[in-house]
Enzyme design. Structure first.
Site, PDB file in Angstrom:
ATOM      1  N   SER A 137       0.861  -1.179   0.000  1.00  0.00           N
ATOM      2  CA  SER A 137       0.000   0.000   0.000  1.00  0.00           C
ATOM      3  C   SER A 137       0.896   1.227   0.000  1.00  0.00           C
ATOM      4  O   SER A 137       2.065   1.162   0.419  1.00  0.00           O
ATOM      5  CB  SER A 137      -0.879   0.008   1.258  1.00  0.00           C
ATOM      6  OG  SER A 137      -1.516   1.262   1.434  1.00  0.00           O
ATOM      7  N   TYR A 150      -1.922   0.334  10.644  1.00  0.00           N
ATOM      8  CA  TYR A 150      -1.939  -0.114   9.253  1.00  0.00           C
ATOM      9  C   TYR A 150      -0.647   0.277   8.549  1.00  0.00           C
ATOM     10  O   TYR A 150      -0.054  -0.515   7.803  1.00  0.00           O
ATOM     11  CB  TYR A 150      -3.150   0.491   8.536  1.00  0.00           C
ATOM     12  CG  TYR A 150      -3.324   0.029   7.111  1.00  0.00           C
ATOM     13  CD1 TYR A 150      -3.475  -1.323   6.809  1.00  0.00           C
ATOM     14  CD2 TYR A 150      -3.349   0.954   6.062  1.00  0.00           C
ATOM     15  CE1 TYR A 150      -3.640  -1.744   5.496  1.00  0.00           C
ATOM     16  CE2 TYR A 150      -3.522   0.539   4.756  1.00  0.00           C
ATOM     17  CZ  TYR A 150      -3.666  -0.810   4.479  1.00  0.00           C
ATOM     18  OH  TYR A 150      -3.838  -1.227   3.167  1.00  0.00           O
TER      19      TYR A 150
END
Length: 252
Positions: A137, A150
């Site tokens: 990501s 995250y």
């Protein structure tokens, strides 16, 4: 006639994983669909088979090492492994974040990737032309408020990819990292905010065209289907409206 090369896709029950499985199947791979939700991957396998492709569902929790090791015994050679299983939980600041959410994100995004990669690396090497894709990501390349857990997990995914590439250079296995930015799928934001549709909608509010799962799947498939000597080390893909993790153009 030679059999079709095998591509294993984790997290194939929805979103980027399902879209990637569809596109790899259309590109001639026999796709092995793994996810915890057996009904979802069975339905996808039926869809792909009906379209004339080769697909096999296999219910699997990537954080269960014993189950992963058992899964790996079914394959002598594998051409592609797409480590897509992962996800985000919560958006609380570090001062109040739930450690259980952090632990689960690390288990899925990092240790799940490690489990599949370790278990299938011999079969990827035995193929003589293997490819490992790690779907990280943009969170793995830059921090933002409320994303500590995250971001930490996706930094782990990025470092895993980068280190593995160094360690296995000279073997017939490529390591590709694809790092998507804002992708609007049916579940990512809902899962992050524990089913809160209002919070999930705010993530994409005013963004005319966030990336779709198909956009990312096309990127993954393009990278996988480059000639064997070509390695796409890192490919960052964002919608035009997103300049960084914290800079997004919204038409509100």
């Amino acid at each position: 006639m030679p059999s079709a090369p095998i591509a294993v896709v984790t997290g194939a029950s929805s979103g980027i994983g399902a879209a990637t499985a569809r596109q790899l199947a259309a590109s001639g791979y026999r796709v092995v669909l793994t996810a915890r939700r057996k009904d979802r991957i069975e339905a996808l396998a039926e869809e792909l088979t009906a379209a004339g492709h080769q697909a096999m569902p296999y219910a699997l929790d990537v954080t269960d090492r014993a189950a992963v090791d058992e899964f790996a015994t079914a394959f002598r050679t594998i051409a592609v492994l797409v480590n897509n299983a992962g996800g985000a939980l919560g958006a609380d600041p570090i001062a109040t974040a739930d450690p259980a959410d952090w632990r689960q994100m690390y288990e899925t995004n990092v240790l799940g990737t490690l489990n599949l990669t370790q278990a299938l690396l011999p079969a990827l090497t035995a193929s003589g032309d293997g490819t490992i894709v790690i779907v990280s990501s943009t969170a793995g390349h830059g921090t933002y408020e409320g994303g500590g857990g995250y971001v930490a997990a996706k930094h782990g995914s990025h470092v895993l990819a980068e280190t593995l590439r160094l360690e296995i250079v000279g073997t017939p296995v490529r390591v590709i990292e694809v790092a998507p930015g804002m992708v609007k799928t049916e579940e990512f934001a809902l899962t992050r905010f524990d089913g809160d549709t209002e919070k999930a909608a705010k993530v994409y509010a005013g963004v005319a065209e966030p990336l779709s799962a198909d956009d990312v799947a096309e990127t993954i498939t393009w990278a996988v289907t480059r000639p064997s000597h070509v390695n796409i080390d890192l490919l960052v893909v964002r919608p035009r409206a997103q300049a960084s993790n914290t800079k997004v153009h919204r038409e509100l």
